[in-house]
Scaffold this motif. Structure first.
Motif, PDB file in Angstrom:
ATOM      1  N   UNK A 168       0.823  -1.219   0.000  1.00 22.21           N
ATOM      2  CA  UNK A 168       0.000   0.000   0.000  1.00 22.21           C
ATOM      3  C   UNK A 168       0.851   1.261   0.000  1.00 22.21           C
ATOM      4  N   UNK A 169       0.274   2.325  -0.536  1.00 13.98           N
ATOM      5  CA  UNK A 169       0.898   3.657  -0.521  1.00 13.98           C
ATOM      6  C   UNK A 169       2.287   3.661  -1.154  1.00 13.98           C
ATOM      7  N   UNK A 170       2.427   2.963  -2.257  1.00 16.05           N
ATOM      8  CA  UNK A 170       3.666   2.993  -3.023  1.00 16.05           C
ATOM      9  C   UNK A 170       3.383   3.570  -4.409  1.00 16.05           C
ATOM     10  N   UNK A 171       4.416   4.121  -5.021  1.00 16.42           N
ATOM     11  CA  UNK A 171       4.308   4.643  -6.372  1.00 16.42           C
ATOM     12  C   UNK A 171       5.631   4.498  -7.086  1.00 16.42           C
ATOM     13  N   UNK A 172       5.603   4.328  -8.392  1.00 17.51           N
ATOM     14  CA  UNK A 172       6.831   4.094  -9.155  1.00 17.51           C
ATOM     15  C   UNK A 172       6.904   5.055 -10.339  1.00 17.51           C
ATOM     16  N   UNK A 173       8.034   5.732 -10.467  1.00 20.86           N
ATOM     17  CA  UNK A 173       8.305   6.591 -11.619  1.00 20.86           C
ATOM     18  C   UNK A 173       9.058   5.779 -12.665  1.00 20.86           C
ATOM     19  N   UNK A 174       8.495   5.660 -13.846  1.00 15.75           N
ATOM     20  CA  UNK A 174       9.113   4.910 -14.942  1.00 15.75           C
ATOM     21  C   UNK A 174      10.089   5.822 -15.675  1.00 15.75           C
ATOM     22  N   UNK A 175      11.322   5.318 -15.865  1.00  9.89           N
ATOM     23  CA  UNK A 175      12.394   6.130 -16.472  1.00  9.89           C
ATOM     24  C   UNK A 175      12.987   5.458 -17.704  1.00  9.89           C
ATOM     25  N   UNK A 176      12.279   4.524 -18.302  1.00 11.54           N
ATOM     26  CA  UNK A 176      12.827   3.694 -19.362  1.00 11.54           C
ATOM     27  C   UNK A 176      13.186   4.495 -20.615  1.00 11.54           C
ATOM     28  N   UNK A 177      12.756   5.756 -20.678  1.00 13.10           N
ATOM     29  CA  UNK A 177      12.993   6.564 -21.878  1.00 13.10           C
ATOM     30  C   UNK A 177      14.026   7.671 -21.679  1.00 13.10           C
ATOM     31  N   UNK A 178      14.586   7.823 -20.475  1.00 14.15           N
ATOM     32  CA  UNK A 178      15.460   8.980 -20.255  1.00 14.15           C
ATOM     33  C   UNK A 178      16.857   8.586 -19.802  1.00 14.15           C
ATOM     34  N   UNK A 179      17.219   7.310 -19.954  1.00 13.04           N
ATOM     35  CA  UNK A 179      18.570   6.886 -19.632  1.00 13.04           C
ATOM     36  C   UNK A 179      19.544   7.212 -20.750  1.00 13.04           C
ATOM     37  N   UNK A 180      20.808   6.818 -20.535  1.00 15.85           N
ATOM     38  CA  UNK A 180      21.861   7.021 -21.522  1.00 15.85           C
ATOM     39  C   UNK A 180      22.646   5.725 -21.668  1.00 15.85           C
ATOM     40  N   UNK A 181      22.823   5.279 -22.894  1.00 22.25           N
ATOM     41  CA  UNK A 181      23.487   4.003 -23.137  1.00 22.25           C
ATOM     42  C   UNK A 181      24.880   3.957 -22.528  1.00 22.25           C
ATOM     43  N   UNK A 182      25.602   5.056 -22.613  1.00 23.19           N
ATOM     44  CA  UNK A 182      26.991   5.064 -22.182  1.00 23.19           C
ATOM     45  C   UNK A 182      27.240   5.632 -20.805  1.00 23.19           C
ATOM     46  N   UNK A 183      26.187   5.928 -20.047  1.00 22.47           N
ATOM     47  CA  UNK A 183      26.376   6.549 -18.732  1.00 22.47           C
ATOM     48  C   UNK A 183      25.318   6.016 -17.779  1.00 22.47           C
ATOM     49  N   UNK A 206      24.667   7.152 -15.080  1.00 21.03           N
ATOM     50  CA  UNK A 206      24.108   8.316 -14.392  1.00 21.03           C
ATOM     51  C   UNK A 206      23.527   9.282 -15.423  1.00 21.03           C
ATOM     52  N   UNK A 207      22.322   9.011 -15.927  1.00 22.97           N
ATOM     53  CA  UNK A 207      21.745   9.919 -16.928  1.00 22.97           C
ATOM     54  C   UNK A 207      21.570  11.319 -16.357  1.00 22.97           C
ATOM     55  N   UNK A 208      21.803  12.301 -17.200  1.00 28.65           N
ATOM     56  CA  UNK A 208      21.811  13.694 -16.743  1.00 28.65           C
ATOM     57  C   UNK A 208      20.412  14.275 -16.526  1.00 28.65           C
ATOM     58  N   UNK A 209      19.412  13.673 -17.139  1.00 27.94           N
ATOM     59  CA  UNK A 209      18.071  14.239 -17.031  1.00 27.94           C
ATOM     60  C   UNK A 209      17.424  13.870 -15.698  1.00 27.94           C
ATOM     61  N   UNK A 210      17.902  14.506 -14.655  1.00 26.65           N
ATOM     62  CA  UNK A 210      17.320  14.284 -13.337  1.00 26.65           C
ATOM     63  C   UNK A 210      16.081  15.152 -13.112  1.00 26.65           C
ATOM     64  N   UNK A 211      15.888  16.143 -13.977  1.00 25.73           N
ATOM     65  CA  UNK A 211      14.708  16.988 -13.837  1.00 25.73           C
ATOM     66  C   UNK A 211      13.436  16.171 -14.032  1.00 25.73           C
ATOM     67  N   UNK A 212      13.396  15.353 -15.087  1.00 24.78           N
ATOM     68  CA  UNK A 212      12.218  14.520 -15.304  1.00 24.78           C
ATOM     69  C   UNK A 212      12.096  13.428 -14.255  1.00 24.78           C
ATOM     70  N   UNK A 213      13.227  12.926 -13.747  1.00 24.23           N
ATOM     71  CA  UNK A 213      13.164  11.940 -12.667  1.00 24.23           C
ATOM     72  C   UNK A 213      12.451  12.541 -11.462  1.00 24.23           C
ATOM     73  N   UNK A 214      12.900  13.728 -11.042  1.00 23.73           N
ATOM     74  CA  UNK A 214      12.285  14.378  -9.895  1.00 23.73           C
ATOM     75  C   UNK A 214      10.822  14.708 -10.124  1.00 23.73           C
TER      76      UNK A 214
END
Length: 657
Positions: free
Chosen positions: A499-514, A516-524
């Motif tokens: 209960x009371x859980x939620x998940x942010x899907x990030x499958x489209x904002x990663x980087x193949x070579x890193x 640590x993808x830089x787009x943390x704005x959309x993550x947040x």
């Protein structure tokens, strides 16, 4: 990696909070500029001399407590509405502390590994409007990371700051954008506690109680957690017995007698070995005891510091280190990280001689860990000479502190979460899993166990727990196949059953070579959407299309998505990322298109499909299935094929990068 190096030194030097205090002291959390949780009773606690009377004054009312025998006190304020700023005065026998600019709002703990730890500086973010970045309703606290075998009473350090263009740079980027989105939407103060460390596995953040149901942790727990001895207690006992043990057992062998650590030692008969490595895998199978290593190194051309940081990473099991004939350090334990500060006056610009006596007490031995933040000195060919051989079964092994902050169970929980469990909070956000991808099926049990235990320890019911699913990473594969990362994402998604859980899907904002993808704005922002829906009950679209079921119709599979996740949307006619299989369980990249808010999936070579997968890969490449709110569809699979990571469990074997 400079930030990680700094964290290493702070962690591995250790810090011990005293259990008795001569004068009044607040727990590290309680400072000026802090945010306290609104609408809940708020504990405020600290330390003083046993039996001392403590008075807290707030809104012209006094609250009192008497310090217990252990030197701790606790005062609980009644629930307050959002607002401030306020002052809080705490007085002891001979000292008083005034907390200024205190707000009541919502407090979120922001945990995980490096993708939560990564700062705004590290992603290269600079606010376009520095005036707008000054947000007095957003308050930030980054905890100094600590470890122990037993729960600590206080954090090692940390400071509250008000968000400004000057203060945000070294704060978690994910947490900052999450908090900013909440503050903008809710118009109440938001307090963020950033408590995280890169490269850490989930078991480091779990309490001994949470780990106890899992048999794979029992040998470790019995040896290190069950005795309930702190690092300080173990180290004190070791130092007491160490001189006699060294003389009788450890300082033995030809190398010590002949002083092989001296630069003038004749090494013409020594052999060479590649480091990092286990010596059993190269030149010395089955050998336990002392092996000497030697090489020369030059200082960096621009070196001007007073000390040279010698990072030798992990050594199995003990080591003694000399430079130019002078001993500069020693270590015990195959998990501990070796970081030695060498005074500059001992060093030459070129041709410094480093000698390391490595002592293995059983199993594999050597300088084995080649983490990316070790000195280049560590890597490459070393001269070596075999010395004292021991019987590992009978050699007396003293009990020592033996931990890695990245993999040792419970030690980060004890050092960083246990000290804040009395705090009133709104919820947690979490971004972790990369370090457990090789044990993804195990994560299906560990992750929910951690969530349940954190909630139990905080004693505030099923507080919201919002987490980030792993982003796409690594090279795209030409054909569908098995994937550790896909299995870890599946394990994360299964925690939504709580209960009371939620998940942010990030499958489209990663980087193949890193990683640590830089787009943390959309993550947040995506974490904030889930929080607004789950924690604040806002009637919003908080997630993208989520798999709800499938139908087999002839040579196609119709994929249905859950209601309440908005209309399917794509800029393209065909949808990328789907794979389809028949009864042979051989998957093929499929063709797919949207029809009636479902997705039709087929492949010309399969007439009787049985299962379908979407984005089931380390990195499925560019995807184009979203909802009309711009949120990506979540990965899934419909088959029940055995997972690649099904039989991989935690092991006490040294953890190698």
């Amino acid at each position: 990696m400079a930030a990680f190096r700094k964290v290493f030194l702070l962690i591995l030097m250790g810090s011990m909070a005293a259990t008795a205090h001569a004068g009044l002291k607040l727990a590290q959390l309680f400072q000026s500029n802090m945010v306290l949780q609104r609408d809940k009773p708020v504990p405020i606690w600290g330390f003083a001399a046993a039996g001392e009377k403590i008075t807290l004054r707030f809104k012209a009312l006094n609250y009192t407590a008497i310090t217990g025998k252990d030197g701790s006190w606790n005062i609980k304020l009644p629930a307050q509405a959002a607002g401030g700023p306020y002052e809080i005065l705490i007085k002891g026998k001979s000292k008083s502390i005034t907390l200024k600019n205190v707000l009541f709002g919502d407090v979120w703990i922001c945990g995980g590994q490096s993708n939560m730890q990564y700062t705004l500086n590290q992603i290269g973010y600079t606010p376009k409007d520095t005036v707008a970045a000054n947000n007095p309703n957003l308050r930030l606290f980054t905890a100094s990371i600590d470890m122990d075998y037993v729960p600590k009473k206080d954090l090692a350090g940390g400071n509250w700051t008000s968000a400004s263009a000057a203060s945000i740079h070294n704060f978690s980027a994910t947490a900052y954008f999450f908090g900013l989105a909440l503050a903008d939407s809710l118009h109440v103060p938001i307090g963020l506690l950033s408590i995280n460390l890169g490269a850490t596995s989930i078991e480091t953040w779990m309490s001994a109680a949470a780990l106890s149901p899992f048999p794979q942790f029992k040998p470790y727990a019995d040896a290190y957690l069950a005795p309930a001895k702190s690092f300080k207690e173990i180290t004190t006992a070791f130092e007491k017995m160490k001189p006699e043990w060294e003389q009788k057992y450890y300082w033995k062998g030809k190398g010590m007698e002949e002083k092989w650590y001296l630069p003038e030692t004749d090494i013409s008969t020594w052999k060479t070995i590649e480091v990092p490595s286990w010596w059993e895998d190269q030149e010395l199978p089955g050998f336990d005891g002392a092996v000497w290593f030697r090489k020369s190194f030059d200082l960096p051309k621009d070196f001007k510091a007073e000390h040279f940081l010698l990072q030798l990473n992990q050594i199995d099991d003990y080591d003694m280190v000399w430079i130019n004939g002078v001993k500069v350090g020693e270590g015990f334990g195959n998990q501990n990280w070796r970081n030695y500060q060498v005074p500059a006056h001992m060093l030459k610009p070129t041709d410094n001689v480093i000698v390391i006596r490595v002592f293995d007490i059983g199993g594999k031995g050597g300088m084995y860990s080649g983490a990316i933040w070790g000195n280049p000195i560590l890597l490459g060919k070393w001269s070596y000479q075999q010395d004292l051989k021991i019987d590992a079964a009978t050699f007396p092994k003293p009990h020592v502190v033996n931990v890695s902050p990245f993999s040792t169970p419970a030690v980060l929980y004890n050092g960083n979460i246990a000290p804040v469990t009395q705090m009133a909070i709104k919820g947690f956000i979490w971004y972790q899993g990369e370090s457990n991808a090789g044990r993804a099926v195990e994560y299906r049990q560990l992750f929910p166990a951690m969530i349940r235990d954190w909630r139990k320890q905080f004693k505030q019911g099923d507080v919201p727990f919002i987490f980030a699913q792993l982003a796409n990473y690594m090279a795209e594969k030409p054909e569908p196949g098995e994937s550790d990362w896909a299995e870890l994402r599946e394990a994360q998604a299964k925690a939504l059953a709580l209960p009371n859980t939620g998940m942010a899907v990030l499958i489209d904002i990663g980087e193949a070579g890193d990683i640590h993808p830089k787009n943390k704005m959309d993550v947040g922002r995506r974490l904030a959407l889930e929080a607004l829906h789950t924690a604040y009950h806002k009637n919003i679209i908080s997630k993208g299309p989520t798999y709800a079921g499938m139908e087999i119709k002839g040579d196609s599979i119709v994929v249905h998505y859950a209601k309440g996740t908005d209309q399917l949307y794509s800029k393209h006619e065909y949808i990328e990322g789907f794979a389809i299989a028949d009864s042979s369980n051989k998957f093929h990249w499929a063709k797919a298109f949207i029809r009636n808010n479902s997705v039709i999936v087929y492949w010309d070579g399969i007439k009787k499909p049985v299962s379908v997968r979407y984005a089931w890969s380390d990195n499925p490449g560019e995807l184009n299935l979203y909802n009309s709110s711009g949120l990506p569809a979540a990965p899934f699979r419909t088959d029940q094929l055995p997972a690649k990571t099904a039989h991989k469990l935690f092991s006490e074997d040294p953890w190698v990068f």
